[in-house]
Write a protein that holds these residues in place. Structure first.
Motif, mmCIF file in Angstrom:
data_model
loop_
_atom_site.group_PDB
_atom_site.id
_atom_site.type_symbol
_atom_site.label_atom_id
_atom_site.label_comp_id
_atom_site.label_asym_id
_atom_site.label_seq_id
_atom_site.Cartn_x
_atom_site.Cartn_y
_atom_site.Cartn_z
ATOM 1 N N ARG A 7 52.416 40.771 28.461
ATOM 2 C CA ARG A 7 53.393 41.553 27.883
ATOM 3 C C ARG A 7 54.406 42.273 28.802
ATOM 4 O O ARG A 7 55.413 42.678 28.671
ATOM 5 N N SER A 8 53.771 42.631 29.733
ATOM 6 C CA SER A 8 54.743 43.202 30.886
ATOM 7 C C SER A 8 55.269 42.591 31.836
ATOM 8 O O SER A 8 55.580 41.706 31.740
ATOM 9 N N ALA A 49 32.869 39.899 27.471
ATOM 10 C CA ALA A 49 33.575 39.748 28.643
ATOM 11 C C ALA A 49 34.769 38.819 28.686
ATOM 12 O O ALA A 49 35.668 38.975 29.095
ATOM 13 N N THR A 50 34.270 37.777 28.117
ATOM 14 C CA THR A 50 35.476 36.535 27.880
ATOM 15 C C THR A 50 36.637 37.520 26.946
ATOM 16 O O THR A 50 37.696 36.971 27.041
ATOM 17 N N LYS A 51 36.325 38.034 25.809
ATOM 18 C CA LYS A 51 37.325 38.612 24.969
ATOM 19 C C LYS A 51 37.968 39.728 25.916
ATOM 20 O O LYS A 51 39.284 39.718 25.563
ATOM 21 N N GLU A 52 37.288 40.572 26.665
ATOM 22 C CA GLU A 52 38.088 41.450 27.443
ATOM 23 C C GLU A 52 39.043 40.837 28.411
ATOM 24 O O GLU A 52 40.127 41.172 28.511
ATOM 25 N N MET A 53 38.409 39.435 29.106
ATOM 26 C CA MET A 53 39.611 38.858 29.929
ATOM 27 C C MET A 53 40.904 38.578 29.403
ATOM 28 O O MET A 53 41.680 38.496 29.747
ATOM 29 N N SER A 54 40.572 37.864 28.201
ATOM 30 C CA SER A 54 41.705 37.580 27.391
ATOM 31 C C SER A 54 42.515 38.504 26.946
ATOM 32 O O SER A 54 43.698 38.309 26.899
ATOM 33 N N MET A 55 42.244 39.661 26.556
ATOM 34 C CA MET A 55 42.954 40.825 26.370
ATOM 35 C C MET A 55 43.743 41.308 27.454
ATOM 36 O O MET A 55 45.004 41.534 27.248
ATOM 37 N N ARG A 56 42.891 41.440 28.465
ATOM 38 C CA ARG A 56 43.983 41.700 29.857
ATOM 39 C C ARG A 56 44.824 40.589 30.217
ATOM 40 O O ARG A 56 45.870 40.961 30.557
ATOM 41 N N ALA A 57 44.653 39.305 29.796
ATOM 42 C CA ALA A 57 45.596 38.484 30.339
ATOM 43 C C ALA A 57 46.965 38.454 29.314
ATOM 44 O O ALA A 57 48.009 38.610 29.795
ATOM 45 N N LEU A 58 46.838 39.051 28.025
ATOM 46 C CA LEU A 58 47.643 39.167 27.259
ATOM 47 C C LEU A 58 48.618 40.456 27.465
ATOM 48 O O LEU A 58 49.805 40.496 27.413
ATOM 49 N N GLU A 59 47.994 41.670 28.117
ATOM 50 C CA GLU A 59 48.402 42.706 28.553
ATOM 51 C C GLU A 59 49.368 42.340 29.560
ATOM 52 O O GLU A 59 50.372 43.017 29.773
ATOM 53 N N ILE A 60 48.898 41.288 30.546
ATOM 54 C CA ILE A 60 49.787 41.082 31.627
ATOM 55 C C ILE A 60 50.986 40.149 31.090
ATOM 56 O O ILE A 60 52.077 40.380 31.671
#
Length: 149
Positions: A148-149, A135-146
């Protein structure tokens, strides 16, 4: 709280639970071991004595200085692996090589049912830490995607 704090906390839980699983497996493997390599005061061999893992919260050293950060727990660590002080059960088996003059053998103080319950508990705790880590890894990946855009 940094980006990797959640991952570090989950990692400490995984490490602690893995050690607990190892200790439980060792207890199960030695449930019938009547000679542990140690002897009592009379020179008779002692059976294997059950071990258990004691956990404690991992608090950063600097936080103990600052009162406002004392509650900042950074995971868990193994405080000690202690032996269970419960007495050894006696089993009547006069043919056993470790039987005393009355025919009783001191068996390890390992209860298989108790070990299986601990094994399930440790396994579930390990899985919960893996879920929290993902879950922590997924949240970090989502934060990185935000970002980028």
């Amino acid at each position: 709280m940094g980006l990797y704090t959640g991952i570090e906390i989950s990692g400490s839980g995984l490490t602690a639970q893995r050690l607990r699983l190892d200790v439980i497996a060792n207890n199960i493997a030695n449930a019938e071991t009547t000679r542990s390599g140690q002897v009592d005061a009379e020179g008779r061999p002692l059976p294997y004595r059950r071990q258990r893992v004691i956990f404690e919260a991992r608090v950063p050293a600097f936080a103990s200085i600052l009162k406002e950060f004392e509650a900042a727990i950074q995971g868990v660590r193994v405080k000690a692996i202690e032996t269970d002080p419960r007495p050894f059960p006696l089993v009547y088996n006069p043919d056993h090589p470790d039987a005393d003059e009355r025919g009783y053998v001191r068996m390890p103080n390992v209860n298989i049912v108790e070990e299986m319950v601990d094994l399930i508990s440790a396994s579930r705790a390990y899985e919960a830490n893996v879920t929290a880590l993902n879950a922590t890894k997924e949240m970090s990946m989502r934060a990185l995607e935000i970002g980028r855009s």
